[in-house]
Design a protein around this motif. Sequence first.
Motif, PDB file in Angstrom:
ATOM      1  N   MET A   1      17.984  -4.401  -0.176  1.00  0.00           N
ATOM      2  CA  MET A   1      17.432  -3.431  -1.123  1.00  0.00           C
ATOM      3  C   MET A   1      16.847  -4.170  -2.315  1.00  0.00           C
ATOM      4  SD  MET A   1      19.297  -0.274  -3.126  1.00  0.00           S
ATOM      5  CE  MET A   1      20.423  -1.361  -4.011  1.00  0.00           C
ATOM      6  N   ALA A   2      15.580  -3.960  -2.589  1.00  0.00           N
ATOM      7  CA  ALA A   2      14.930  -4.574  -3.740  1.00  0.00           C
ATOM      8  C   ALA A   2      15.041  -3.654  -4.949  1.00  0.00           C
ATOM      9  CB  ALA A   2      13.466  -4.853  -3.425  1.00  0.00           C
ATOM     10  N   ARG A   3      15.111  -4.255  -6.126  1.00  0.00           N
ATOM     11  CA  ARG A   3      15.145  -3.502  -7.379  1.00  0.00           C
ATOM     12  C   ARG A   3      13.742  -3.525  -7.973  1.00  0.00           C
ATOM     13  NH1 ARG A   3      17.750  -5.985 -11.085  1.00  0.00           N
ATOM     14  NH2 ARG A   3      17.619  -7.995 -10.013  1.00  0.00           N
ATOM     15  N   LEU A   4      13.081  -2.368  -7.986  1.00  0.00           N
ATOM     16  CA  LEU A   4      11.702  -2.267  -8.448  1.00  0.00           C
ATOM     17  C   LEU A   4      11.641  -1.586  -9.811  1.00  0.00           C
ATOM     18  CD1 LEU A   4       9.932  -1.014  -5.180  1.00  0.00           C
ATOM     19  CD2 LEU A   4      10.603  -3.342  -5.815  1.00  0.00           C
ATOM     20  N   LEU A   5      10.729  -2.055 -10.640  1.00  0.00           N
ATOM     21  CA  LEU A   5      10.430  -1.389 -11.906  1.00  0.00           C
ATOM     22  C   LEU A   5       9.001  -0.882 -11.843  1.00  0.00           C
ATOM     23  CD1 LEU A   5      10.909  -0.580 -14.848  1.00  0.00           C
ATOM     24  CD2 LEU A   5      10.224  -2.903 -15.511  1.00  0.00           C
ATOM     25  N   LEU A   6       8.827   0.433 -11.948  1.00  0.00           N
ATOM     26  CA  LEU A   6       7.514   1.062 -11.895  1.00  0.00           C
ATOM     27  C   LEU A   6       7.084   1.400 -13.322  1.00  0.00           C
ATOM     28  CD1 LEU A   6       5.168   2.433 -10.367  1.00  0.00           C
ATOM     29  CD2 LEU A   6       6.604   4.493 -10.224  1.00  0.00           C
ATOM     30  N   ILE A   7       5.982   0.797 -13.780  1.00  0.00           N
ATOM     31  CA  ILE A   7       5.446   1.076 -15.120  1.00  0.00           C
ATOM     32  C   ILE A   7       4.186   1.901 -14.935  1.00  0.00           C
ATOM     33  CG2 ILE A   7       4.704   0.090 -17.312  1.00  0.00           C
ATOM     34  CD1 ILE A   7       6.190  -2.469 -16.589  1.00  0.00           C
ATOM     35  N   GLU A   8       4.339   3.209 -15.108  1.00  0.00           N
ATOM     36  CA  GLU A   8       3.273   4.167 -14.793  1.00  0.00           C
ATOM     37  C   GLU A   8       3.434   5.376 -15.723  1.00  0.00           C
ATOM     38  OE1 GLU A   8       0.477   6.292 -13.862  1.00  0.00           O
ATOM     39  OE2 GLU A   8       0.563   4.738 -12.299  1.00  0.00           O
ATOM     40  N   ASP A   9       2.356   5.739 -16.430  1.00  0.00           N
ATOM     41  CA  ASP A   9       2.468   6.830 -17.401  1.00  0.00           C
ATOM     42  C   ASP A   9       2.196   8.203 -16.806  1.00  0.00           C
ATOM     43  OD1 ASP A   9      -0.315   6.033 -17.150  1.00  0.00           O
ATOM     44  OD2 ASP A   9      -0.729   7.353 -18.840  1.00  0.00           O
ATOM     45  N   ASP A  10       1.538   8.273 -15.662  1.00  0.00           N
ATOM     46  CA  ASP A  10       1.176   9.562 -15.061  1.00  0.00           C
ATOM     47  C   ASP A  10       2.369  10.124 -14.290  1.00  0.00           C
ATOM     48  OD1 ASP A  10       0.150  11.686 -13.578  1.00  0.00           O
ATOM     49  OD2 ASP A  10      -1.801  10.725 -13.329  1.00  0.00           O
ATOM     50  N   LEU A  11       2.937  11.197 -14.815  1.00  0.00           N
ATOM     51  CA  LEU A  11       4.130  11.793 -14.217  1.00  0.00           C
ATOM     52  C   LEU A  11       3.872  12.280 -12.801  1.00  0.00           C
ATOM     53  CD1 LEU A  11       7.085  12.601 -14.778  1.00  0.00           C
ATOM     54  CD2 LEU A  11       6.229  14.813 -15.580  1.00  0.00           C
ATOM     55  N   THR A  12       2.649  12.780 -12.527  1.00  0.00           N
ATOM     56  CA  THR A  12       2.351  13.307 -11.190  1.00  0.00           C
ATOM     57  C   THR A  12       2.291  12.190 -10.149  1.00  0.00           C
ATOM     58  OG1 THR A  12      -0.054  13.164 -11.526  1.00  0.00           O
ATOM     59  CG2 THR A  12       1.048  15.200 -12.201  1.00  0.00           C
ATOM     60  N   ILE A  13       2.079  10.969 -10.594  1.00  0.00           N
ATOM     61  CA  ILE A  13       2.127   9.811  -9.695  1.00  0.00           C
ATOM     62  C   ILE A  13       3.512   9.206  -9.672  1.00  0.00           C
ATOM     63  CG2 ILE A  13       1.270   7.460  -9.314  1.00  0.00           C
ATOM     64  CD1 ILE A  13      -1.407   8.358 -10.496  1.00  0.00           C
ATOM     65  N   ARG A  14       4.110   9.085 -10.868  1.00  0.00           N
ATOM     66  CA  ARG A  14       5.386   8.375 -11.006  1.00  0.00           C
ATOM     67  C   ARG A  14       6.517   9.057 -10.236  1.00  0.00           C
ATOM     68  NH1 ARG A  14       5.614   8.494 -16.229  1.00  0.00           N
ATOM     69  NH2 ARG A  14       7.271  10.043 -16.509  1.00  0.00           N
ATOM     70  N   THR A  15       6.656  10.351 -10.386  1.00  0.00           N
ATOM     71  CA  THR A  15       7.797  11.052  -9.787  1.00  0.00           C
ATOM     72  C   THR A  15       7.815  10.985  -8.260  1.00  0.00           C
ATOM     73  OG1 THR A  15       7.961  12.535 -11.695  1.00  0.00           O
ATOM     74  CG2 THR A  15       8.999  13.259  -9.642  1.00  0.00           C
ATOM     75  N   PRO A  16       6.717  11.356  -7.567  1.00  0.00           N
ATOM     76  CA  PRO A  16       6.759  11.267  -6.099  1.00  0.00           C
ATOM     77  C   PRO A  16       6.856   9.829  -5.590  1.00  0.00           C
ATOM     78  CG  PRO A  16       4.568  11.902  -6.841  1.00  0.00           C
ATOM     79  CD  PRO A  16       5.457  11.974  -8.033  1.00  0.00           C
ATOM     80  N   LEU A  17       6.286   8.882  -6.340  1.00  0.00           N
ATOM     81  CA  LEU A  17       6.342   7.491  -5.907  1.00  0.00           C
ATOM     82  C   LEU A  17       7.764   6.948  -6.007  1.00  0.00           C
ATOM     83  CD1 LEU A  17       4.597   5.240  -4.825  1.00  0.00           C
ATOM     84  CD2 LEU A  17       4.080   4.556  -7.176  1.00  0.00           C
ATOM     85  N   ILE A  18       8.451   7.312  -7.065  1.00  0.00           N
ATOM     86  CA  ILE A  18       9.864   6.913  -7.196  1.00  0.00           C
ATOM     87  C   ILE A  18      10.668   7.457  -6.026  1.00  0.00           C
ATOM     88  CG2 ILE A  18      11.977   7.245  -8.537  1.00  0.00           C
ATOM     89  CD1 ILE A  18      10.234   7.228 -11.055  1.00  0.00           C
ATOM     90  N   ARG A  19      10.478   8.738  -5.733  1.00  0.00           N
ATOM     91  CA  ARG A  19      11.223   9.368  -4.649  1.00  0.00           C
ATOM     92  C   ARG A  19      10.929   8.699  -3.310  1.00  0.00           C
ATOM     93  NH1 ARG A  19       9.732  14.098  -5.625  1.00  0.00           N
ATOM     94  NH2 ARG A  19       7.963  14.207  -4.180  1.00  0.00           N
TER      95      ARG A  19
END
Length: 231
Positions: free
Chosen positions: A1-19
Amino acid sequence: MARLLLIEDDLTIRTPLIRALRERGHAVAAASTAMAGLRDALEDRPDLVVLDLGLPDLDGRELLRMLRAVSSVPVIVATARDDETEIVRVLDAGADDYVVKPFTAAQLDARARAVLRRGPSGADAQEAALVVGGLRVDPRARQVTLDGVTVELTPREFDLLHHLAGRPGQVVTKRELLTEVWQIPYGGADKTVDVHLSWLRRKLGENAQQPRYLHTVRGVGVRLEAPAAQP
């Protein structure tokens, strides 16, 4: 399991991508601004950063330069900018890969795995476990055991112990610890190191007055070494 940090301001992109990335087995943290992302990258030491360029407080390319000044963490730039000149500039600035929006989570996952295969993640992943007496520090699992019993540490405590365990018997200065563990090359408060050493000692079942592994060298720093054999 890798630990990723996503730096993204667009909530509509960030939320589904995290999931979607979590569903693929990754541990994912996120930040919506450049400065929050820089802080999280330095404090949490992720295996890989996914960086958007169009951030509200600072251009992502400038953040990449700042990050590269203090860290070698792999970075994948994920942005809508598809100009070839821009891609070359970003890669020259230190990005490990570049993906153009829109992209799927499967594509990003594949690129992340490819980048992580090319080298150490967070500089630790390819190292063997370090053993000092009954203390075992495993950078791959980020796990510490003492006499076979798991010791629960915070990410910063782990990084501090790992740095010391890689130099058994050596006196490590607080300045070196601030630079290498806290990634503060311009200096910082020695009290920060003292507090974390105190927490670490407590979890290892010792204290400064009766040290077993962590020995303070007054005015210089700290030395980690195996306890002397009992007579």
